[in-house]
Design a protein around this motif. Structure first.
Motif, short mmCIF file in Angstrom:
data_model
loop_
_atom_site.label_atom_id
_atom_site.label_comp_id
_atom_site.label_asym_id
_atom_site.label_seq_id
_atom_site.Cartn_x
_atom_site.Cartn_y
_atom_site.Cartn_z
N LYS A 4 5.90 -12.16 5.69
CA LYS A 4 7.15 -12.60 5.09
C LYS A 4 7.96 -13.41 6.10
O LYS A 4 7.96 -13.11 7.28
CB LYS A 4 7.97 -11.40 4.64
N VAL A 17 6.85 -0.68 -0.01
CA VAL A 17 5.58 -1.22 -0.49
C VAL A 17 5.09 -0.34 -1.64
O VAL A 17 4.95 0.87 -1.47
CB VAL A 17 4.52 -1.24 0.63
N SER A 60 7.95 -5.00 -1.82
CA SER A 60 6.72 -5.79 -1.90
C SER A 60 5.66 -5.06 -2.72
O SER A 60 5.55 -3.83 -2.65
CB SER A 60 6.15 -6.06 -0.51
N SER A 67 7.39 -10.07 -4.16
CA SER A 67 8.27 -9.52 -3.13
C SER A 67 9.71 -9.89 -3.46
O SER A 67 9.97 -10.96 -4.03
CB SER A 67 7.89 -10.04 -1.74
N THR A 105 7.51 -3.39 -10.12
CA THR A 105 6.39 -3.94 -9.36
C THR A 105 5.09 -3.69 -10.10
O THR A 105 4.85 -2.59 -10.63
CB THR A 105 6.33 -3.29 -7.96
N ALA A 121 3.63 -6.44 4.70
CA ALA A 121 5.02 -6.16 4.38
C ALA A 121 5.90 -6.02 5.62
O ALA A 121 7.08 -6.38 5.59
CB ALA A 121 5.12 -4.90 3.53
#
Length: 367
Positions: A4, A17, A60, A67, A105, A121
């Motif tokens: 990232k 995550v 993420s 994300s 997610t 992540a």
């Protein structure tokens, strides 16, 4: 997965995550995870003015498909820190936004490379708190449980991953794992020994990756149906098999060894109760309203009768159905015994075969 591009200056960073696959419940935040976010939102490390130096949550997907960045620090319209009466409600709003992002997610790629997802992540982010929301049943990358199995030594597995440079970079990170072993869909629930081994694998991996701390939150949360639909590999587990049938119904067979039944017993072991609680979560997460079907089976030892075997099979089915109801299954449950399955016997050459008998003692649950 590419790291990232995050500016880690100012405030605290909480990285979350979520694997969010089709074979695990929809990811949710436990109270322990929420507390980490609340602590970050209340951190004194944020800038007094609206310079962008705020505590931030980075959410993420483990497969890198999604994300999001959510600011936790409460601020007024002019950018200054909020210290007034609205502060608690603003913090709660920000934390809930993170919880909603985690719940939304969805895995978009088949297989779960949890090691790779964790590493991607945290790269480029100053060490802080990491929350991993996952069943932990990795099926891709260097740590594929279908290849590792359930008999390996956790420390050896971690050393082998380190030798391959496959460990995530967790130096100075404080890690919280939630949802380990929580499954849905066609993934069979984990018997107690397999669940314990899974925890040991991740403990060893986390420690070998030089994390500052590795904690595991085993608190159960209400299972919600997964949003993911992409095909997901199943990790075989000892003593339990699950097969997807017509109309998406799942048939799970739990063996004598996993339930703890022996001989003419219908008493569940403590580990079996934990397994059935996990299975109840899968049944709830399936979101179906039709009846759960439970069928009990018995072996045919010398001296047993057809009526006796039928009674034992009935009792085993009722014991399992009672445990499922206690664990939260609200659908109707049709529980009955089959007795000894037609065409099967544990007698071979006039002798009783205990191995064959153990395979005959089982309970099948269809939902």
């Amino acid at each position: 997965m590419s790291p990232k591009a995050v500016n880690p200056a100012g405030g605290d960073r909480v990285v979350l995550v979520a694997s969010a696959g089709a074979n695990e419940p929809r990811p949710v935040l436990t109270e322990a995870a929420r507390k980490i976010l609340l602590d970050a939102a209340n951190s004194g490390n944020a800038s007094p003015q609206g310079s962008g130096n705020s505590s931030v949550a980075l959410v993420s997907a483990a497969d890198g498909a999604d994300s999001r960045e959510i600011v936790l620090t409460p601020r007024r319209a002019d950018g200054s820190l909020e210290h007034g009466l609205q502060r608690p409600s603003l913090i709660e709003r920000n934390v809930q936004a993170v919880a909603d992002a985690v719940a939304a997610t969805v895995a978009a790629r088949p297989g779960l490379d949890l090691l790779g997802g964790i590493d991607a992540a945290v790269r480029g982010v100053a060490p802080g708190r990491l929350v991993v929301v996952s069943s932990g049943l990795s099926t891709a990358g260097a740590f594929d449980l279908r290849q590792v199995g359930w008999d390996a030594q956790p420390a050896t597995v971690a050393d082998q991953l380190a030798a391959k440079n496959a460990l995530p970079h967790l130096e100075n990170w404080h890690v919280l794992f939630t949802g380990i072993g929580s499954v849905a869909g066609a993934q069979p629930p984990l018997p107690g020994p397999a669940h314990d081994k899974l925890l040991q694998y991740w403990q060893a991996i986390c420690a070998r990756a030089k994390a500052a701390g590795c904690d595991f939150d085993d608190k159960r949360v209400a299972a919600q149906p997964p949003l993911a639909t992409v095909a997901t590999p199943v990790v075989p587990v000892p003593g339990v098999t699950s097969v997807a049938g017509p109309a998406g119904r799942i048939s799970t067979t739990v063996s004598d060894s996993a339930l703890g039944f022996t001989g003419d017993s219908a008493v569940l072991s403590p580990g079996a109760l934990e397994l059935l609680r996990a299975l109840a979560g899968s049944i709830t997460a399936a979101g179906r309203s039709d009846a759960v079907i439970v069928r009990g089976y018995a072996a045919d030892p010398p001296g047993s009768t057809v009526a006796g075997r039928q009674a034992l099979a009935d009792l085993r089915a009722r014991v399992v159905s009672d445990a499922l109801r206690e664990a939260g299954v609200r659908q109707p449950v049709d529980a009955a015994g089959v007795g000894t399955q037609p065409g099967r016997t544990a007698m071979a050459g006039g002798r009783f075969d205990e191995t064959a008998a153990a395979a005959m003692r089982r309970v099948e649950i269809t939902y």
